[in-house]
Scaffold this motif. Structure first.
Motif, PDB file in Angstrom:
ATOM      1  N   MET A  49       0.851  -1.184   0.000  1.00  0.00           N
ATOM      2  CA  MET A  49       0.000   0.000   0.000  1.00  0.00           C
ATOM      3  C   MET A  49       0.885   1.233   0.000  1.00  0.00           C
ATOM      4  SD  MET A  49      -2.966   1.281   2.633  1.00  0.00           S
ATOM      5  CE  MET A  49      -3.800  -0.258   2.726  1.00  0.00           C
ATOM      6  N   ASN A  50       0.460   2.280  -0.730  1.00  0.00           N
ATOM      7  CA  ASN A  50       1.208   3.533  -0.767  1.00  0.00           C
ATOM      8  C   ASN A  50       1.010   4.300   0.529  1.00  0.00           C
ATOM      9  OD1 ASN A  50       2.371   3.330  -3.245  1.00  0.00           O
ATOM     10  ND2 ASN A  50       0.793   4.496  -4.316  1.00  0.00           N
ATOM     11  N   THR A  51       2.117   4.683   1.153  1.00  0.00           N
ATOM     12  CA  THR A  51       2.062   5.530   2.335  1.00  0.00           C
ATOM     13  C   THR A  51       2.149   6.980   1.866  1.00  0.00           C
ATOM     14  OG1 THR A  51       3.213   3.837   3.588  1.00  0.00           O
ATOM     15  CG2 THR A  51       3.161   6.051   4.534  1.00  0.00           C
ATOM     16  N   PRO A  52       1.202   7.819   2.302  1.00  0.00           N
ATOM     17  CA  PRO A  52       1.246   9.216   1.869  1.00  0.00           C
ATOM     18  C   PRO A  52       2.529   9.901   2.321  1.00  0.00           C
ATOM     19  CG  PRO A  52      -0.819   8.743   2.983  1.00  0.00           C
ATOM     20  CD  PRO A  52       0.075   7.554   3.153  1.00  0.00           C
ATOM     21  N   THR A  53       3.132  10.670   1.415  1.00  0.00           N
ATOM     22  CA  THR A  53       4.324  11.438   1.730  1.00  0.00           C
ATOM     23  C   THR A  53       3.888  12.820   2.195  1.00  0.00           C
ATOM     24  OG1 THR A  53       5.474  10.290  -0.045  1.00  0.00           O
ATOM     25  CG2 THR A  53       6.517  12.281   0.810  1.00  0.00           C
ATOM     26  N   PRO A  54       4.354  13.266   3.378  1.00  0.00           N
ATOM     27  CA  PRO A  54       3.944  14.602   3.838  1.00  0.00           C
ATOM     28  C   PRO A  54       4.507  15.691   2.928  1.00  0.00           C
ATOM     29  CG  PRO A  54       5.513  13.604   5.368  1.00  0.00           C
ATOM     30  CD  PRO A  54       5.225  12.593   4.304  1.00  0.00           C
ATOM     31  N   LEU A  55       3.757  16.762   2.815  1.00  0.00           N
ATOM     32  CA  LEU A  55       4.186  17.903   2.003  1.00  0.00           C
ATOM     33  C   LEU A  55       5.242  18.706   2.749  1.00  0.00           C
ATOM     34  CD1 LEU A  55       0.692  19.156   0.804  1.00  0.00           C
ATOM     35  CD2 LEU A  55       2.383  17.963  -0.572  1.00  0.00           C
ATOM     36  N   THR A  56       6.185  19.248   2.009  1.00  0.00           N
ATOM     37  CA  THR A  56       7.179  20.127   2.610  1.00  0.00           C
ATOM     38  C   THR A  56       6.517  21.475   2.880  1.00  0.00           C
ATOM     39  OG1 THR A  56       7.936  21.048   0.511  1.00  0.00           O
ATOM     40  CG2 THR A  56       9.008  19.007   1.264  1.00  0.00           C
ATOM     41  N   PRO A  57       7.086  22.285   3.764  1.00  0.00           N
ATOM     42  CA  PRO A  57       6.516  23.613   4.007  1.00  0.00           C
ATOM     43  C   PRO A  57       6.418  24.461   2.737  1.00  0.00           C
ATOM     44  CG  PRO A  57       8.066  23.082   5.736  1.00  0.00           C
ATOM     45  CD  PRO A  57       8.177  21.995   4.691  1.00  0.00           C
ATOM     46  N   GLN A  58       7.400  24.340   1.833  1.00  0.00           N
ATOM     47  CA  GLN A  58       7.363  25.103   0.585  1.00  0.00           C
ATOM     48  C   GLN A  58       6.210  24.621  -0.305  1.00  0.00           C
ATOM     49  OE1 GLN A  58      10.173  23.523   1.686  1.00  0.00           O
ATOM     50  NE2 GLN A  58      11.305  25.304   2.423  1.00  0.00           N
ATOM     51  N   GLN A  59       5.987  23.316  -0.376  1.00  0.00           N
ATOM     52  CA  GLN A  59       4.882  22.780  -1.172  1.00  0.00           C
ATOM     53  C   GLN A  59       3.543  23.210  -0.590  1.00  0.00           C
ATOM     54  OE1 GLN A  59       6.124  18.673  -0.803  1.00  0.00           O
ATOM     55  NE2 GLN A  59       6.516  18.551  -3.013  1.00  0.00           N
ATOM     56  N   ILE A  60       3.443  23.197   0.720  1.00  0.00           N
ATOM     57  CA  ILE A  60       2.213  23.620   1.389  1.00  0.00           C
ATOM     58  C   ILE A  60       1.939  25.089   1.090  1.00  0.00           C
ATOM     59  CG2 ILE A  60       1.186  24.100   3.649  1.00  0.00           C
ATOM     60  CD1 ILE A  60       2.549  21.486   4.610  1.00  0.00           C
ATOM     61  N   ASP A  61       2.969  25.922   1.205  1.00  0.00           N
ATOM     62  CA  ASP A  61       2.795  27.354   0.941  1.00  0.00           C
ATOM     63  C   ASP A  61       2.388  27.602  -0.503  1.00  0.00           C
ATOM     64  OD1 ASP A  61       3.029  30.146   1.900  1.00  0.00           O
ATOM     65  OD2 ASP A  61       4.594  30.238   0.344  1.00  0.00           O
ATOM     66  N   ARG A  62       3.038  26.949  -1.456  1.00  0.00           N
ATOM     67  CA  ARG A  62       2.725  27.127  -2.869  1.00  0.00           C
ATOM     68  C   ARG A  62       1.289  26.688  -3.171  1.00  0.00           C
ATOM     69  NH1 ARG A  62       6.918  24.576  -5.196  1.00  0.00           N
ATOM     70  NH2 ARG A  62       5.810  22.601  -5.206  1.00  0.00           N
ATOM     71  N   LEU A  63       0.889  25.537  -2.646  1.00  0.00           N
ATOM     72  CA  LEU A  63      -0.462  25.037  -2.872  1.00  0.00           C
ATOM     73  C   LEU A  63      -1.507  25.927  -2.204  1.00  0.00           C
ATOM     74  CD1 LEU A  63      -2.204  22.857  -4.127  1.00  0.00           C
ATOM     75  CD2 LEU A  63      -1.770  21.434  -2.122  1.00  0.00           C
ATOM     76  N   ALA A  64      -1.215  26.382  -0.987  1.00  0.00           N
ATOM     77  CA  ALA A  64      -2.146  27.263  -0.271  1.00  0.00           C
ATOM     78  C   ALA A  64      -2.331  28.579  -1.023  1.00  0.00           C
ATOM     79  CB  ALA A  64      -1.643  27.531   1.146  1.00  0.00           C
ATOM     80  N   ARG A  65      -1.232  29.145  -1.538  1.00  0.00           N
ATOM     81  CA  ARG A  65      -1.329  30.394  -2.297  1.00  0.00           C
ATOM     82  C   ARG A  65      -2.104  30.198  -3.597  1.00  0.00           C
ATOM     83  NH1 ARG A  65       1.188  34.674  -0.408  1.00  0.00           N
ATOM     84  NH2 ARG A  65       2.609  34.359   1.320  1.00  0.00           N
ATOM     85  N   ARG A  66      -1.902  29.068  -4.251  1.00  0.00           N
ATOM     86  CA  ARG A  66      -2.641  28.800  -5.495  1.00  0.00           C
ATOM     87  C   ARG A  66      -4.134  28.674  -5.210  1.00  0.00           C
ATOM     88  NH1 ARG A  66      -0.305  24.025  -7.926  1.00  0.00           N
ATOM     89  NH2 ARG A  66      -1.899  22.814  -6.876  1.00  0.00           N
ATOM     90  N   ARG A  67      -4.482  27.963  -4.145  1.00  0.00           N
ATOM     91  CA  ARG A  67      -5.896  27.817  -3.791  1.00  0.00           C
ATOM     92  C   ARG A  67      -6.510  29.149  -3.385  1.00  0.00           C
ATOM     93  NH1 ARG A  67      -6.261  22.301  -0.148  1.00  0.00           N
ATOM     94  NH2 ARG A  67      -5.739  20.842  -1.817  1.00  0.00           N
ATOM     95  N   ALA A  68      -5.769  29.936  -2.610  1.00  0.00           N
ATOM     96  CA  ALA A  68      -6.275  31.248  -2.193  1.00  0.00           C
ATOM     97  C   ALA A  68      -6.461  32.155  -3.410  1.00  0.00           C
ATOM     98  CB  ALA A  68      -5.309  31.894  -1.191  1.00  0.00           C
ATOM     99  N   GLY A  69      -5.536  32.107  -4.356  1.00  0.00           N
ATOM    100  CA  GLY A  69      -5.660  32.904  -5.573  1.00  0.00           C
ATOM    101  C   GLY A  69      -6.876  32.504  -6.394  1.00  0.00           C
ATOM    102  N   ALA A  70      -7.163  31.214  -6.463  1.00  0.00           N
ATOM    103  CA  ALA A  70      -8.336  30.738  -7.197  1.00  0.00           C
ATOM    104  C   ALA A  70      -9.622  31.247  -6.547  1.00  0.00           C
ATOM    105  CB  ALA A  70      -8.341  29.209  -7.244  1.00  0.00           C
ATOM    106  N   LYS A  71      -9.653  31.255  -5.236  1.00  0.00           N
ATOM    107  CA  LYS A  71     -10.844  31.732  -4.521  1.00  0.00           C
ATOM    108  C   LYS A  71     -11.012  33.243  -4.690  1.00  0.00           C
ATOM    109  CE  LYS A  71     -10.748  27.820  -1.513  1.00  0.00           C
ATOM    110  NZ  LYS A  71     -10.315  27.246  -0.275  1.00  0.00           N
ATOM    111  N   MET A  72      -9.904  33.975  -4.653  1.00  0.00           N
ATOM    112  CA  MET A  72      -9.994  35.423  -4.879  1.00  0.00           C
ATOM    113  C   MET A  72     -10.446  35.712  -6.310  1.00  0.00           C
ATOM    114  SD  MET A  72      -6.878  37.109  -2.759  1.00  0.00           S
ATOM    115  CE  MET A  72      -7.329  38.697  -3.407  1.00  0.00           C
ATOM    116  N   GLY A  73     -10.009  34.893  -7.255  1.00  0.00           N
ATOM    117  CA  GLY A  73     -10.447  35.039  -8.634  1.00  0.00           C
ATOM    118  C   GLY A  73     -11.948  34.855  -8.770  1.00  0.00           C
ATOM    119  N   TRP A  74     -12.493  33.903  -8.025  1.00  0.00           N
ATOM    120  CA  TRP A  74     -13.943  33.695  -8.062  1.00  0.00           C
ATOM    121  C   TRP A  74     -14.668  34.898  -7.454  1.00  0.00           C
ATOM    122  CZ3 TRP A  74     -18.112  33.583  -4.861  1.00  0.00           C
ATOM    123  CH2 TRP A  74     -19.309  33.164  -5.439  1.00  0.00           C
TER     124      TRP A  74
END
Length: 99
Positions: free
Chosen positions: A1-26
């Motif tokens: 079974m695949n064990t989930p790999t935790p996200l690095t702080p940089q990946q979390i920040d990049r993904l969070a900013r992308r999601r926040a930008g998408a919501k602001m766009g809406w």
């Protein structure tokens, strides 16, 4: 079974900013939708017409699809920095899928 790999702080920040930008766009899309359609309705009604319903419904469908893509794929709320922070917290709590 695949064990989930935790996200690095940089990946979390990049993904969070992308999601926040998408919501602001809406939010921007919804604001323009309301303002333009209020203007169209005022213009149409001033001339005794009711054609404003057509762009209202057509554009409304587009706005609904945009909202579904943003809100169903990446839930959350607030302004950009609050959105970024909430997305960071959500990503830290949730295991990474795939990888």
């Amino acid at each position: 079974m695949n064990t989930p790999t935790p996200l690095t702080p940089q990946q979390i920040d990049r993904l969070a900013r992308r999601r926040a930008g998408a919501k602001m766009g809406w939010y921007a899309h919804a604001t323009v939708y309301v303002l333009v359609n209020l203007g169209l309705a005022a213009l149409a009604l001033a001339n005794g017409r009711h054609w404003y319903a057509y762009p209202l419904l057509g554009w409304g469908l587009g706005l609904a699809i945009h909202g579904a893509a943003v809100w169903l794929l990446a839930p959350g709320a607030g302004w950009r920095e609050r959105l970024v922070e909430r997305e960071r917290e959500a990503l830290v709590r949730q295991p990474r899928r795939g990888a």
